[in-house]
Design a protein around this motif. Sequence first.
Motif, PDB file in Angstrom:
ATOM      1  N   ALA A  41      63.998  46.955   5.671  1.00 18.38           N
ATOM      2  CA  ALA A  41      63.936  47.389   6.650  1.00 18.38           C
ATOM      3  C   ALA A  41      64.212  49.015   6.619  1.00 18.38           C
ATOM      4  O   ALA A  41      65.117  49.356   5.802  1.00 18.38           O
ATOM      5  CB  ALA A  41      64.768  46.896   7.800  1.00 18.38           C
ATOM      6  N   ILE A  43      65.041  52.960   7.422  1.00 15.02           N
ATOM      7  CA  ILE A  43      66.353  53.615   8.216  1.00 15.02           C
ATOM      8  C   ILE A  43      65.761  55.171   8.684  1.00 15.02           C
ATOM      9  O   ILE A  43      65.312  55.758   7.969  1.00 15.02           O
ATOM     10  CB  ILE A  43      67.629  53.532   7.550  1.00 15.02           C
ATOM     11  CG1 ILE A  43      68.163  52.441   6.893  1.00 15.02           C
ATOM     12  CG2 ILE A  43      68.654  54.617   8.376  1.00 15.02           C
ATOM     13  CD1 ILE A  43      69.482  52.741   6.078  1.00 15.02           C
ATOM     14  N   ASP A  47      67.352  55.318  14.563  1.00 11.83           N
ATOM     15  CA  ASP A  47      68.417  54.231  14.175  1.00 11.83           C
ATOM     16  C   ASP A  47      69.725  55.002  14.418  1.00 11.83           C
ATOM     17  O   ASP A  47      70.673  54.339  14.931  1.00 11.83           O
ATOM     18  CB  ASP A  47      68.126  53.589  12.993  1.00 11.83           C
ATOM     19  CG  ASP A  47      66.902  52.961  12.921  1.00 11.83           C
ATOM     20  OD1 ASP A  47      66.245  52.562  13.934  1.00 11.83           O
ATOM     21  OD2 ASP A  47      66.247  52.822  11.755  1.00 11.83           O
ATOM     22  N   GLY A  66      66.940  48.714  14.156  1.00 13.84           N
ATOM     23  CA  GLY A  66      65.771  48.646  13.079  1.00 13.84           C
ATOM     24  C   GLY A  66      64.694  48.623  14.080  1.00 13.84           C
ATOM     25  O   GLY A  66      64.240  47.965  14.757  1.00 13.84           O
ATOM     26  N   LEU A  69      59.984  47.250   9.310  1.00 15.57           N
ATOM     27  CA  LEU A  69      60.228  46.033   8.384  1.00 15.57           C
ATOM     28  C   LEU A  69      59.304  45.781   7.637  1.00 15.57           C
ATOM     29  O   LEU A  69      57.830  45.891   8.132  1.00 15.57           O
ATOM     30  CB  LEU A  69      60.993  44.979   9.210  1.00 15.57           C
ATOM     31  CG  LEU A  69      59.974  44.237  10.225  1.00 15.57           C
ATOM     32  CD1 LEU A  69      59.153  43.399   9.478  1.00 15.57           C
ATOM     33  CD2 LEU A  69      60.926  43.692  11.229  1.00 15.57           C
ATOM     34  N   SER A  95      62.965  46.953  18.472  1.00 15.43           N
ATOM     35  CA  SER A  95      64.139  46.522  17.863  1.00 15.43           C
ATOM     36  C   SER A  95      64.176  45.543  16.902  1.00 15.43           C
ATOM     37  O   SER A  95      63.123  44.743  16.695  1.00 15.43           O
ATOM     38  CB  SER A  95      65.135  46.588  19.046  1.00 15.43           C
ATOM     39  OG  SER A  95      64.991  45.361  19.706  1.00 15.43           O
ATOM     40  N   ALA A  97      64.897  45.034  13.551  1.00 17.93           N
ATOM     41  CA  ALA A  97      64.329  45.102  12.212  1.00 17.93           C
ATOM     42  C   ALA A  97      65.624  44.691  11.165  1.00 17.93           C
ATOM     43  O   ALA A  97      65.507  44.051  10.057  1.00 17.93           O
ATOM     44  CB  ALA A  97      63.735  46.492  11.617  1.00 17.93           C
ATOM     45  N   TYR A  98      66.790  45.057  11.579  1.00 18.13           N
ATOM     46  CA  TYR A  98      68.116  44.813  10.730  1.00 18.13           C
ATOM     47  C   TYR A  98      68.357  43.463  11.004  1.00 18.13           C
ATOM     48  O   TYR A  98      69.791  43.078  11.465  1.00 18.13           O
ATOM     49  CB  TYR A  98      69.191  45.946  10.970  1.00 18.13           C
ATOM     50  CG  TYR A  98      69.025  47.382  10.814  1.00 18.13           C
ATOM     51  CD1 TYR A  98      67.684  47.700  10.205  1.00 18.13           C
ATOM     52  CD2 TYR A  98      69.723  48.209  11.076  1.00 18.13           C
ATOM     53  CE1 TYR A  98      67.582  49.047  10.322  1.00 18.13           C
ATOM     54  CE2 TYR A  98      69.736  49.541  11.108  1.00 18.13           C
ATOM     55  CZ  TYR A  98      68.587  50.096  10.465  1.00 18.13           C
ATOM     56  OH  TYR A  98      68.076  51.502  10.291  1.00 18.13           O
TER      57      TYR A  98
END
Length: 229
Positions: A41, A43, A47, A66, A69, A95, A97-98
């Motif tokens: 993912a 940054i 974020d 995140g 991705l 939102s 992705a982390y």
Amino acid sequence: MSATTRAVIASRPGGPEVLQIVERLRPVPGEGEMLVRVSAAGINRPDVMQRQGNYPPPPGASDILGLELAGVVESLGSGVRRFKPGNRVMALVHSGAYAEWAVVQEASALPVPDGMSLVEAGAFPETYFTVWSNVFERAGLKPGETLLIHGGTSGIGTTALMLAKAIGAKVIVTAGSPEKCEACLKLGADGAIDYRRQDFVAVSKELTGGCGPDVILDMVGGDYIARNL
């Protein structure tokens, strides 16, 4: 495949110390969506701003951080036609992705080209999708035209510079130091303006024979808007 997923959230507004790994239910893809096993993912500044409490997620988005991705498609929701399980994809998301698993919209995903790693692809969508949508689809930059980019050494700036040069456009950038200007010139910019020492309006006109640029990519706003015009 686990029924849960580990994910990263900000427990409260603050610095990196507020980031926490939590366990959530694994998301389920709906119509036009795919479930992706996340490999990497990106940054981005939004974020960081969201973690600080200065950039609220859009309505309906989860609190999992995140925006971009890359990974491998695990399963499909109804109506998905372009991808199948096992495909490598990169995507923009509102939102989420982390996390180990994420749901992405088919329309916001692209296949990862052969020769590009998933780690590289994880840092691709946010800048490249944004630049393509704005500079080429909306503004219609064409070969031979001139693009002025504010913030030439940013992620958006360097991406726009390279894509514009790839189609045969002329590129002028603004940046905040001689070192940043030199970096843009090394990436292929035809002109670089140190906005702390030079008037970008005057220099842009000089570099375009008095005509001014055909397209301006501005991430600054404020008093730059009138000067752009």
